[in-house]
Design an enzyme around this catalytic site. Structure first.
Site, PDB file in Angstrom:
ATOM      1  N   HIS A 288      18.878  60.692  78.801  1.00 22.07           N
ATOM      2  CA  HIS A 288      19.169  59.866  77.638  1.00 22.07           C
ATOM      3  C   HIS A 288      19.905  60.742  76.647  1.00 22.07           C
ATOM      4  O   HIS A 288      19.458  61.854  76.364  1.00 22.07           O
ATOM      5  CB  HIS A 288      17.881  59.331  77.024  1.00 22.07           C
ATOM      6  CG  HIS A 288      18.117  58.221  76.048  1.00 22.07           C
ATOM      7  ND1 HIS A 288      18.736  58.426  74.848  1.00 22.07           N
ATOM      8  CD2 HIS A 288      17.852  56.901  76.107  1.00 22.07           C
ATOM      9  CE1 HIS A 288      18.821  57.265  74.199  1.00 22.07           C
ATOM     10  NE2 HIS A 288      18.296  56.324  74.951  1.00 22.07           N
TER      11      HIS A 288
ATOM     12  N   ARG B  66      22.024  53.896  67.556  1.00 18.44           N
ATOM     13  CA  ARG B  66      23.483  53.817  67.659  1.00 18.44           C
ATOM     14  C   ARG B  66      23.941  52.368  67.671  1.00 18.44           C
ATOM     15  O   ARG B  66      24.983  52.030  67.135  1.00 18.44           O
ATOM     16  CB  ARG B  66      23.963  54.565  68.907  1.00 18.44           C
ATOM     17  CG  ARG B  66      24.001  56.083  68.701  1.00 18.44           C
ATOM     18  CD  ARG B  66      24.311  56.827  69.985  1.00 18.44           C
ATOM     19  NE  ARG B  66      23.212  56.689  70.941  1.00 18.44           N
ATOM     20  CZ  ARG B  66      23.365  56.457  72.237  1.00 18.44           C
ATOM     21  NH1 ARG B  66      24.565  56.363  72.754  1.00 18.44           N
ATOM     22  NH2 ARG B  66      22.319  56.338  73.026  1.00 18.44           N
TER      23      ARG B  66
END
Ligand SMILES: Cc1cc2nc3c(=O)[nH]c(=O)nc-3n(C[C@H](O)[C@H](O)[C@H](O)COP(=O)(O)OP(=O)(O)OC[C@H]3O[C@@H](n4cnc5c(N)ncnc54)[C@H](O)[C@@H]3O)c2cc1C
Ligand code: SF4
Ligand code: SF4
Ligand code: FES
Lengths: 551, 226
Positions: free
Chosen positions: A323, A343
């Site tokens: 990740h 994000r």
């Protein structure tokens, strides 16, 4: 306590200086060719020395990480000759191995299909629900908005997985998706909704439509605890602290239950079952290539080991998902997940100079490779623009204050309360200061081969969730694994119930283990190597956070 | 490890020197414990690692999550394997989201003496006592909202003089709210209907029949919602 040291504060000033200019702009997404080049250069999966070809078993010759090969090419924990198979402790129709999301869903649907609760048994390593499922923050994908469709979802999954997924599995998943969400709605999962019931959905890495459903940033916890409560409502029995250490077969060549190990009394028990569902989740705690991990304590790839010994094939285990945004500071949080939703809610990744160096929402592997390139020293071919922390960890900025600036004051605390809470504990306010991140070992992309009903090809053995492979090919997109465990947990549970209704068992045996042990001997595997791992080893110095070796 | 960077902690009564800055969980492992109970997600989500401790010269008994709490010098630590708590038997589909539902299934709620001990024990800093009060008033939506971030660690339940089993009550309230009070999604129901009628079969058949190159073209050409 934590707050940022002086050297790092200077870099924060540069982040703040560039912020106004980048607030509403993002660089273009990379072309497929540029993505490919970045992956080849910097993704850990492309390091040839990290893997080796398997020397034994049904997937002989396939490349897997050394840490995984060490478990697949390993002797059993208990000598089969010492196990008394005539004393059966539990005799059931459907045995579910793993009490996370997939296992709980499988048990509920086996019950729904008419298997009485007392003829079902869930065995699990820790407590019911202590699992990766509990930890998912960001969300779950399903194509239920008018301008979206299962076909578009299909395309996103295939492309995100670099066209390596099994089309039948992907189709099953995208067509079941909306049904899963509706089932959850009925069970009482508190999805984020507009006042008129419209689902609040956002983008995730690699999605072409906003189809990420969430329950604040505790999506997995909310789904998992509702499923667990539903299983409890149905009185489905659960045996905790009892990991499976071996599958059982019978004289007819079917899988017929498992041997479980009581972690507290240190005794084994024999479970005979007409159908067995493998739902043991992933492998994060193997710390492949030394990376820290987001996974729960029990994510040690046991299911792969068990399935491999009964002859199940494995696929895509050469592809490890890192990740992009694991916490890199403070040291207490290293490796823990900073959900992609940060994000999704506009926070940008920046280097030491405050420069935006990649689109915030590239597919995960590409995003991770970009972060690693930014942090890798120039003499090793990288850009050398990472931020180095006092403990020698390195990371890039995630400009978290942008979330409130763009989406309004209070958004961060409301939509990302778990992340907020995590940092505030260490005196860092992510709504005012950016946070440091670095890729962390997150997901097992591949796994046990199965068909669209969760059947592994071995009579009596079914699989669902992170332990299986083929759905995501070589790269899973965020939000598709919560969907995966619901879709294939359900399908495996239904298929196991149907199988159990007509199955007749022969006499129990561990002949498959004896056969496997002979193969190990022929391949000269060192006899000290044992598997499954069950629990990772963190005693002594190993308790200290793992530093990433960038060289 | 430099000496000045260590602290002394008492784990189940025994003293150990461990590096400063570790979480209680990692400190236990550093000291040589192989954890079986009291550990799960290691990230503050599962509530498996409920821990109580005292600090030198301080009369208070603190409660927190071992995986989220940094050790301090002189900390006197005991881990709780779990807090026994009985979940009331029910099937959600047989319940109605009425004010009295919570109290009917968990009558001990009425024994709350408003001491606020539960709130002080909560590692998630939730307004636990307020949630109990809302449960008593029958405001299911409020209870669901106030307790959404509960990790079911059981620390409130362990400390409560009224023997309330908080996290089970919270679970019921959230399910009642999610299933019966939150608005149902119209577009979701529409989409499920379309899928049941096979509305996407043709398109999916076509995509499945495509070779890798053709599929890659279609992928590249897909429009992305801004
Ligand atoms: C921090 C984090 C965040 C994530 N965020 C997202 C997200 O936002 N969206 C998304 O879609 N996905 C997300 N994921 C991925 C997703 O949560 C998992 O892939 C998914 O929940 C896996 O479900 P599972 O049931 O297969 O495995 P798990 O939920 O891990 O369950 C497996 C269970 O089996 C038990 N077990 C293991 N070995 C044995 C054994 N030998 N015998 C018996 N039991 C055993 C384990 O202890 C565990 O309880 C995230 C994962 C993590 C770790
Ligand atoms: S409300 Fe109780 S069970 Fe929930 S997190 Fe707080 S102390 Fe733990
Ligand atoms: S600890 Fe128990 S009695 Fe005290 S306020 Fe909380 S619920 Fe009420
Ligand atoms: S181990 Fe899960 S909350 Fe601490």
């Amino acid at each position: 306590m934590a707050t940022y040291p002086k050297e790092i504060q200077e870099s924060i000033a540069r982040v703040e200086a560039t912020r106004p200019a980048r607030l509403h702009t993002n660089p273009p997404r990379l072309s497929l060719a540029d993505q490919e080049a970045l992956l080849r250069g910097f993704h850990p999966d492309y390091k040839a020395e990290g893997k080796r070809a398997l020397k034994v078993g049904p997937s002989w010759g396939e490349l897997v990480p050394h840490e995984v090969a060490d478990l697949l090419e390993a002797y059993p924990l208990i000598d089969p000759a010492t196990i008394n198979l005539s004393q059966v402790d539990y005799d059931v129709d459907v045995l579910v191995i793993g009490g996370g999301g997939a296992g709980t869903v499988a048990a509920i649907w086996a019950h729904e299909a008419g298997i009485p609760a007392e003829r079902i048994l869930i065995v699990t390593k820790l407590r019911h629900g202590d699992s990766n499922s509990m930890m998912a923050q960001g969300g779950i994908q399903a194509a239920d908005k008018p301008h979206d469709s299962p076909a578009i979802h299909y395309l996103d999954i295939m492309g995100g997985g670099h066209f390596t997924s099994d089309p039948k599995l992907v189709r099953a998943m995208v067509e079941d998706g909306p049904m899963v969400i509706q089932w959850h709605e009925k069970l009482g999962v508190m999805y984020d909704k507009e006042p008129d019931g419209t689902m609040v959905t956002i983008h995730g890495g690699g999605t072409s439509r906003k189809r990420m459903h969430s329950a604040k940033d505790y999506t997995g916890m909310e789904i998992m605890r509702v499923l667990r409560d539903e299983a409890r409502s149905r009185n489905i029995p659960v045996l905790e602290f009892s990991p499976a250490v071996e599958l059982l077969t019978d004289s007819l060549g079917q899988v017929a239950g498992a041997v479980v190990w009581n972690l507290e009394t240190e005794e084994y028990q024999i479970i005979r079952a007409k159908a067995t569902v493998l739902a043991t989740g992933g492998w994060g705690r193997l710390h492949i290539q030394g990376f820290p991990t987001t996974n729960h304590y029990g994510a040690t790839a046991d299911g792969l080991v068990l399935a491999y010994r009964v002859g199940a094939k494995l696929r895509d285990l050469d592809a490890v998902q890192y990740h992009p945004t694991g916490a890199a500071y403070p040291e207490q949080l290293v490796g823990l997940l900073i959900t992609e939703k940060v994000r999704g809610l506009s926070a940008q990744p920046l280097n030491r100079e405050g420069q935006l160096f990649v689109h915030p929402l590239e597919p995960r592997d590409v995003e991770s490779a970009a972060f690693i390139r930014e942090c890798t020293p120039v003499e090793h071919g990288g850009r050398g623009l990472g931020v180095v922390t006092p403990t020698g960890m390195v990371g890039v900025w995630l400009d978290t204050p942008m979330v409130d600036m763009i989406h309004g004051q209070g958004t961060f605390q409301r939509a990302l309360s778990s992340i907020y809470r995590m940092y505030i504990r260490f005196d860092i306010d992510p709504t005012k200061e950016p946070i440091l991140v670095y890729p962390t070992l997150h997901y097992q992309n591949g796994g046990v081969v199965m068909d669209e009903n969760g059947w592994t090809g071995i009579p009596g053995l079914f699989a669902g969730g992170e332990v299986e492979g083929g759905v995501h090919g070589k790269n899973r997109l965020m939000g598709n694994s919560l969907l995966d465990f619901n879709v294939f947990g359900r399908r495996a549970g239904l298929a196991a119930a149907a199988w159990a209704k007509q199955a007749r068992l022969g006499s129990l045996t561990l002949a498959h283990v004896e056969r496997f042990v002979r193969e190990l001997g022929e391949a000269q595997v060192p006899p000290t190597r044992r598997a499954p791992m069950l629990l990772p080893e963190y005693r002594g110095e190993k308790a200290l956070a793992r530093m990433v070796d960038l060289l | 490890m430099k000496k000045e960077n260590t602290v002394t902690v008492f784990l189940m009564g025994k003293a150990y020197r461990v590096p400063a800055g570790l979480t209680i969980m990692k400190a236990m492992e550093y000291a040589g414990y192989r954890l079986v109970r009291g550990v799960g997600c290691r990230g503050g989500y599962c509530g498996a690692c409920a821990t109580v401790y005292r600090l030198p010269g301080d009369y208070r008994l603190y409660a927190d999550l071992a995986c989220q709490t940094t050790v301090q010098d002189g900390m006197y630590i005991a881990q709780l394997p779990f807090t026994p708590a009985t979940r009331a038997p029910y099937r959600l589909e047989e319940l109605a989201p009425q004010g009295e539902t919570l109290l009917a299934l968990y009558p001990e709620l009425a024994r709350c003496v408003a001491c606020n001990t539960c709130t002080k024990a909560c590692p998630q800093k939730l307004e636990v006592m307020d949630a109990v009060q809302q449960a008593l008033r029958g405001d299911i939506a409020q209870v669901a909202e106030l307790t959404f971030d509960c990790v079911s660690c059981g620390l409130c339940t362990m400390r409560c003089p009224a023997e309330i089993m908080h996290y089970h009550v919270w679970q019921l309230a959230r399910r009642l709210h999610g299933a019966y009070q939150a608005p149902r999604s119209g577009h979701l129901a529409d989409r499920v209907g379309q899928i049941r009628q096979g509305a996407f079969h043709g398109e999916l058949d076509r995509l499945m029949a495509m070779g890798k190159d053709e599929l890659a073209q279609a992928y590249k050409a897909r429009d992305i919602e801004p």
